[in-house]
Design an enzyme around this catalytic site. Sequence first.
Site, mmCIF file in Angstrom:
data_model
loop_
_atom_site.group_PDB
_atom_site.id
_atom_site.type_symbol
_atom_site.label_atom_id
_atom_site.label_comp_id
_atom_site.label_asym_id
_atom_site.label_seq_id
_atom_site.Cartn_x
_atom_site.Cartn_y
_atom_site.Cartn_z
ATOM 1 N N GLY A 1 -4.362 -4.372 5.856
ATOM 2 C CA GLY A 1 -3.316 -4.173 6.852
ATOM 3 C C GLY A 1 -3.549 -2.907 7.632
ATOM 4 O O GLY A 1 -4.249 -1.989 7.169
ATOM 5 N N GLU A 45 -11.264 0.964 -3.373
ATOM 6 C CA GLU A 45 -11.539 0.613 -1.980
ATOM 7 C C GLU A 45 -12.152 1.806 -1.251
ATOM 8 O O GLU A 45 -11.598 2.913 -1.295
ATOM 9 C CB GLU A 45 -10.204 0.202 -1.343
ATOM 10 N N ASP A 91 -7.214 3.200 -3.059
ATOM 11 C CA ASP A 91 -7.932 3.243 -1.778
ATOM 12 C C ASP A 91 -8.197 4.702 -1.405
ATOM 13 O O ASP A 91 -7.263 5.490 -1.243
ATOM 14 C CB ASP A 91 -7.085 2.572 -0.686
ATOM 15 N N LYS A 118 -10.050 -7.208 7.633
ATOM 16 C CA LYS A 118 -9.062 -6.851 8.654
ATOM 17 C C LYS A 118 -9.592 -7.372 9.981
ATOM 18 O O LYS A 118 -10.707 -7.008 10.392
ATOM 19 C CB LYS A 118 -8.904 -5.332 8.764
ATOM 20 N N LYS A 173 -1.108 -0.914 -4.451
ATOM 21 C CA LYS A 173 -2.318 -0.133 -4.119
ATOM 22 C C LYS A 173 -1.853 1.286 -3.853
ATOM 23 O O LYS A 173 -0.889 1.493 -3.104
ATOM 24 C CB LYS A 173 -2.979 -0.745 -2.896
ATOM 25 N N LYS A 207 -2.946 5.165 -2.539
ATOM 26 C CA LYS A 207 -3.949 5.938 -1.822
ATOM 27 C C LYS A 207 -4.355 7.120 -2.692
ATOM 28 O O LYS A 207 -3.496 7.733 -3.354
ATOM 29 C CB LYS A 207 -3.350 6.460 -0.506
ATOM 30 N N ASP A 264 -13.911 -1.527 2.942
ATOM 31 C CA ASP A 264 -12.968 -1.723 4.044
ATOM 32 C C ASP A 264 -13.653 -1.212 5.315
ATOM 33 O O ASP A 264 -14.295 -1.986 6.046
ATOM 34 C CB ASP A 264 -11.661 -0.964 3.721
ATOM 35 N N SER A 268 0.858 -1.177 0.000
ATOM 36 C CA SER A 268 0.000 0.000 0.000
ATOM 37 C C SER A 268 0.899 1.234 0.000
ATOM 38 O O SER A 268 1.713 1.410 0.904
ATOM 39 C CB SER A 268 -0.884 -0.024 1.250
HETATM 40 O O1 SMG Z 1 -0.485 -2.383 6.724
HETATM 41 O O2 SMG Z 1 0.248 -2.236 4.697
HETATM 42 C C1 SMG Z 1 -0.431 -1.829 5.638
HETATM 43 C C2 SMG Z 1 -1.273 -0.596 5.429
HETATM 44 C C3 SMG Z 1 -2.343 -0.846 4.457
HETATM 45 O O3 SMG Z 1 -3.332 1.024 3.439
HETATM 46 C C4 SMG Z 1 -3.328 0.301 4.389
HETATM 47 N N1 SMG Z 1 -4.189 0.426 5.398
HETATM 48 O O4 SMG Z 1 -7.367 1.778 4.638
HETATM 49 O O5 SMG Z 1 -6.460 -0.048 4.037
HETATM 50 C C5 SMG Z 1 -6.407 1.009 4.659
HETATM 51 C C6 SMG Z 1 -5.199 1.435 5.434
HETATM 52 C C7 SMG Z 1 -5.549 1.686 6.866
HETATM 53 C C8 SMG Z 1 -4.467 2.271 7.652
HETATM 54 S S1 SMG Z 1 -4.168 3.860 7.147
HETATM 55 C C9 SMG Z 1 -3.417 4.607 8.404
HETATM 56 MG MG MG Z 2 -8.453 0.724 3.143
#
Ligand code: SMG
Ligand code: MG
Length: 377
Positions: free
Chosen positions: A299, A222, A197, A271, A170, A172, A247, A144
């Site tokens: 994650g 996402e 995402d 999750k 992925k 953001k 999510d 991510s």
């Molecule tokens: O653990 O690789 C990881 C992070 C993956 O993007 C990630 N998590 O919305 O999926 C999500 C985010 C939540 C945490 S953002 C602070």
């Molecule tokens: Mg997410």
Amino acid sequence: MPIAPPASSVALEAIELRVLQVPLVSPFTTSFGTETVREVIVVRARTTDGDGWGEIVTQQAPLYSSEYTHSAWDVAQRFLIPALLERRSVAPEEVAGILAPFVGHRMAKAGLELAVLDAALRTDGRSLAAHLGAVHERIPSGVSVGIQRDPAALVETVGAYLDEGYARIKIKIKPGRDVGDTAAVRDAFGAIPLQVDANSAYTLADIDVLAALDRFDLLLIEQPLQEDDIVDHATLAARLRTPVCLDESIVSAKAAADALALRAASVINIKAGRVGGYLEAVRVHDLCRDAGVPVWCGGMLETGIGRAANAALAALPGFTLTGDVSASDRFYPRDIVTEPIVLEDGHVRVPTGPGIGVEIDTAALDEVTVDRVELRR
Ligand code: SMG
Ligand code: MG
């Protein structure tokens, strides 16, 4: 699938909580903010047969969800841990029921359940992976990527992860950093497995921008809308060619069933923290599998404790899409376990040792501990 035998009950003597502040290798930016240090809670369940470890994946502030470090710290000490310690012995499968009278606080509950599960499975000499129903020895690893300074910096960062061998990217996105960022990555790297995402940053008024992402052939988008916008997600999903994945909205197996019934999503990110534990996560997996809906493991920037447990969960048969179970060094210069998750040929290995299958590096753990409390029976 064969049903795993129940794990043993454990006799809890005490539960220790620690707040950690673990420096990140680089800042992680999402639609709701930037983190440079991961603040997280580690749980140690002390039993008559030995210790078990868990992780409460809240963040420092209630931005991803309503929970945050000190809400978990408070509710765990005031209500959740006393309810567990009241019992002479506890089986992992009983934890959710004991904690159910307390509304919400799923991440706090999940971390406590994981510590009890780990202690029980270590006693039984069985791995969490085997207990949950894992069918793979290793899983493909996705990464991510946070929002970068500009699209050129994003291309550079994504390129470095592709060079490391990550199997899926992925990125953001947020309003103003969506179509341009996605186009830059597609232009630079062609048909790589790519998804985006939004972490709830859009509303239905943004439908045209979100539809403009259709031309990039993304694996999925996402959580474009707010956590409780299930009906709006259904409206959006009907308008997009890109599959909608939820999510934040999926806080339980019931929420997953409702979202699927309403056609709000065609993919689900699982999750354990968000749904209240690894056992509930398996229930989300099972119902999606029965419905023919693909899932993947999300994650929460886990330390080696939660990362090992996520690798176990992601090895279940319904996890047909690559998840966010990256190598520990994607976030941390030094992990708190002696065998951090590493990337091998674009995959990570599913731990096979008893419980979560990794040991705590106590010196590393002590170094990042900023607060600590122990509640005894
Ligand atoms: O653990 O690789 C990881 C992070 C993956 O993007 C990630 N998590 O919305 O999926 C999500 C985010 C939540 C945490 S953002 C602070
Ligand atoms: Mg997410």
